[in-house]
Scaffold this motif. Sequence first.
Motif, mmCIF file in Angstrom:
data_model
loop_
_atom_site.group_PDB
_atom_site.id
_atom_site.type_symbol
_atom_site.label_atom_id
_atom_site.label_comp_id
_atom_site.label_asym_id
_atom_site.label_seq_id
_atom_site.Cartn_x
_atom_site.Cartn_y
_atom_site.Cartn_z
ATOM 1 N N SER A 1 1.093 -1.654 0.081
ATOM 2 C CA SER A 1 0.311 0.034 0.307
ATOM 3 C C SER A 1 0.488 1.324 -0.091
ATOM 4 O O SER A 1 2.051 1.036 0.143
ATOM 5 C CB SER A 1 -1.070 -0.034 0.975
ATOM 6 O OG SER A 1 -0.409 0.020 2.120
ATOM 7 N N VAL A 2 0.330 2.281 -0.503
ATOM 8 C CA VAL A 2 0.922 3.689 -0.491
ATOM 9 C C VAL A 2 -0.464 4.504 -0.205
ATOM 10 O O VAL A 2 -1.094 4.313 -0.708
ATOM 11 C CB VAL A 2 1.298 3.748 -2.065
ATOM 12 C CG1 VAL A 2 0.640 4.045 -3.164
ATOM 13 C CG2 VAL A 2 1.982 4.976 -2.093
ATOM 14 N N SER A 3 -0.105 5.927 0.552
ATOM 15 C CA SER A 3 -0.927 7.157 0.947
ATOM 16 C C SER A 3 0.177 8.366 1.447
ATOM 17 O O SER A 3 1.174 7.705 1.198
ATOM 18 C CB SER A 3 -1.598 7.113 2.165
ATOM 19 O OG SER A 3 -0.618 5.737 3.344
ATOM 20 N N MET A 4 -0.534 9.357 1.250
ATOM 21 C CA MET A 4 0.100 10.535 1.249
ATOM 22 C C MET A 4 0.728 10.071 2.732
ATOM 23 O O MET A 4 -0.319 10.596 3.442
ATOM 24 C CB MET A 4 -0.124 11.510 1.038
ATOM 25 C CG MET A 4 -0.102 11.917 -0.408
ATOM 26 S SD MET A 4 1.382 12.169 -1.552
ATOM 27 C CE MET A 4 2.033 13.340 -0.367
ATOM 28 N N LEU A 5 1.766 10.641 3.435
ATOM 29 C CA LEU A 5 2.195 11.127 4.807
ATOM 30 C C LEU A 5 2.224 13.130 5.240
ATOM 31 O O LEU A 5 1.673 13.157 6.034
ATOM 32 C CB LEU A 5 3.702 10.046 5.483
ATOM 33 C CG LEU A 5 3.449 10.755 6.763
ATOM 34 C CD1 LEU A 5 3.290 9.958 7.488
ATOM 35 C CD2 LEU A 5 5.001 10.377 6.887
ATOM 36 N N ASN A 6 2.555 13.991 4.082
ATOM 37 C CA ASN A 6 2.197 14.757 3.608
ATOM 38 C C ASN A 6 3.182 14.856 3.348
ATOM 39 O O ASN A 6 3.227 13.888 1.918
ATOM 40 C CB ASN A 6 3.335 15.697 4.727
ATOM 41 C CG ASN A 6 5.075 15.061 4.976
ATOM 42 O OD1 ASN A 6 5.983 14.979 4.160
ATOM 43 N ND2 ASN A 6 5.468 14.433 6.551
ATOM 44 N N GLY A 7 2.672 16.420 2.835
ATOM 45 C CA GLY A 7 3.205 16.991 1.361
ATOM 46 C C GLY A 7 4.982 16.636 0.659
ATOM 47 O O GLY A 7 5.285 16.911 -0.457
ATOM 48 N N GLN A 8 5.879 16.442 1.467
ATOM 49 C CA GLN A 8 7.363 15.880 1.248
ATOM 50 C C GLN A 8 7.488 14.184 1.420
ATOM 51 O O GLN A 8 8.382 14.051 0.468
ATOM 52 C CB GLN A 8 8.174 16.662 1.823
ATOM 53 C CG GLN A 8 7.880 17.834 2.417
ATOM 54 C CD GLN A 8 8.217 18.648 3.147
ATOM 55 O OE1 GLN A 8 9.147 18.248 3.593
ATOM 56 N NE2 GLN A 8 8.453 20.188 2.543
ATOM 57 N N GLU A 9 6.519 13.129 1.959
ATOM 58 C CA GLU A 9 6.960 12.457 1.686
ATOM 59 C C GLU A 9 5.567 10.905 1.776
ATOM 60 O O GLU A 9 4.578 11.158 1.701
ATOM 61 C CB GLU A 9 7.417 11.111 3.069
ATOM 62 C CG GLU A 9 8.619 12.464 3.697
ATOM 63 C CD GLU A 9 8.583 12.063 4.826
ATOM 64 O OE1 GLU A 9 9.467 11.554 5.547
ATOM 65 O OE2 GLU A 9 7.881 12.172 5.807
ATOM 66 N N LEU A 10 6.232 10.009 1.140
ATOM 67 C CA LEU A 10 5.371 8.525 1.312
ATOM 68 C C LEU A 10 5.114 8.063 2.517
ATOM 69 O O LEU A 10 6.012 7.473 2.634
ATOM 70 C CB LEU A 10 5.065 7.761 0.121
ATOM 71 C CG LEU A 10 5.391 8.924 -1.812
ATOM 72 C CD1 LEU A 10 5.500 7.390 -2.579
ATOM 73 C CD2 LEU A 10 3.672 8.831 -1.790
ATOM 74 N N LEU A 11 3.942 7.338 3.162
ATOM 75 C CA LEU A 11 3.477 6.501 3.493
ATOM 76 C C LEU A 11 3.582 5.382 3.153
ATOM 77 O O LEU A 11 2.364 4.907 2.184
ATOM 78 C CB LEU A 11 3.138 6.617 4.602
ATOM 79 C CG LEU A 11 2.179 5.555 5.477
ATOM 80 C CD1 LEU A 11 3.938 6.063 6.638
ATOM 81 C CD2 LEU A 11 1.333 6.424 6.446
ATOM 82 N N LEU A 12 5.033 4.197 2.752
ATOM 83 C CA LEU A 12 4.101 2.887 2.290
ATOM 84 C C LEU A 12 4.445 1.706 3.795
ATOM 85 O O LEU A 12 5.329 1.583 4.828
ATOM 86 C CB LEU A 12 5.263 3.014 1.599
ATOM 87 C CG LEU A 12 5.410 3.779 0.680
ATOM 88 C CD1 LEU A 12 6.766 3.671 0.078
ATOM 89 C CD2 LEU A 12 4.937 2.934 -1.173
ATOM 90 N N THR A 13 3.848 0.524 2.787
ATOM 91 C CA THR A 13 3.440 -0.846 3.908
ATOM 92 C C THR A 13 4.439 -1.817 3.148
ATOM 93 O O THR A 13 3.855 -1.723 1.538
ATOM 94 C CB THR A 13 1.985 -0.817 4.269
ATOM 95 O OG1 THR A 13 1.470 0.167 4.781
ATOM 96 C CG2 THR A 13 1.944 -2.440 4.886
ATOM 97 N N ALA A 14 5.264 -2.070 3.139
ATOM 98 C CA ALA A 14 5.863 -3.822 2.627
ATOM 99 C C ALA A 14 5.015 -4.369 3.027
ATOM 100 O O ALA A 14 4.866 -4.795 4.286
ATOM 101 C CB ALA A 14 7.300 -3.461 3.304
ATOM 102 N N THR A 15 5.599 -6.331 2.146
ATOM 103 C CA THR A 15 5.169 -6.973 2.126
ATOM 104 C C THR A 15 5.717 -7.578 3.045
ATOM 105 O O THR A 15 5.436 -8.439 3.182
ATOM 106 C CB THR A 15 5.116 -7.755 0.717
ATOM 107 O OG1 THR A 15 6.045 -7.892 0.334
ATOM 108 C CG2 THR A 15 4.419 -7.053 -0.236
ATOM 109 N N ASP A 16 6.401 -7.758 3.627
ATOM 110 C CA ASP A 16 7.155 -7.961 4.953
ATOM 111 C C ASP A 16 6.504 -7.620 5.773
ATOM 112 O O ASP A 16 6.704 -8.011 7.344
ATOM 113 C CB ASP A 16 8.693 -8.731 5.318
ATOM 114 C CG ASP A 16 9.122 -7.146 4.989
ATOM 115 O OD1 ASP A 16 8.576 -5.951 5.077
ATOM 116 O OD2 ASP A 16 10.744 -7.120 5.118
ATOM 117 N N GLY A 17 5.412 -6.376 6.609
ATOM 118 C CA GLY A 17 4.705 -5.949 7.137
ATOM 119 C C GLY A 17 5.939 -4.603 8.011
ATOM 120 O O GLY A 17 4.821 -4.210 8.655
ATOM 121 N N GLU A 18 6.689 -3.881 7.100
ATOM 122 C CA GLU A 18 7.847 -2.924 7.701
ATOM 123 C C GLU A 18 6.322 -2.014 7.326
ATOM 124 O O GLU A 18 6.280 -1.632 6.005
ATOM 125 C CB GLU A 18 8.813 -3.080 7.135
ATOM 126 C CG GLU A 18 10.183 -3.821 7.984
ATOM 127 C CD GLU A 18 11.188 -3.295 7.350
ATOM 128 O OE1 GLU A 18 12.290 -2.865 7.830
ATOM 129 O OE2 GLU A 18 10.853 -2.799 5.866
#
Length: 170
Positions: free
Chosen positions: A106-123
């Motif tokens: 998964s990917v989503s916006m954390l703020n205007g300068q970063e993405l927030l990502l969920t890795a398949t290993d759970g990180e």
Amino acid sequence: LSGQPPHAFTWYTSKGDPSLKSIHQITQDSAGYIWLATWDGLLRFDGYNFERNTLPPERGTNRFISLTVDPQDRIWTIAYDNMLYCFMPETGAFIPVDSQGKLFSSVSMLNGQELLLTATDGELLTMAFSDNSFRRLAERISSDAEPKSVFRQEDGTLWYLTDTGAFGPA
């Protein structure tokens, strides 16, 4: 309820466009376009028509599972191969991101300068736009939970959604 304005809905079905059969996520850019991650491409809806965007054939998939839009209206998406791509609407190009061996769900916006990502290993990771660098926020929260997505509240509180439930602040 009385006093509420009426709403009109149009039903778009897979009969008119098979790309609409399996929609995984939806977002909107600053120009008002609706973007859909589907199992038949990345779709852009202008209010009248759907435009299908696909990865080059050598990528082996056109299934998209997650997407978000950044302040520059670039579309960040994860395909079925669990790779992160940056879609450039003005050119129609998909740019694969060097994820340093990580695969994502998964990917989503954390703020205007970063993405927030969920890795398949759970990180849980962030990626800075300035240099595409990754930073780990958290290790796998539960060994028996498969990560699905992350939700960020307006106050910054993160909720980690999995196939077994949601993890949030204690």
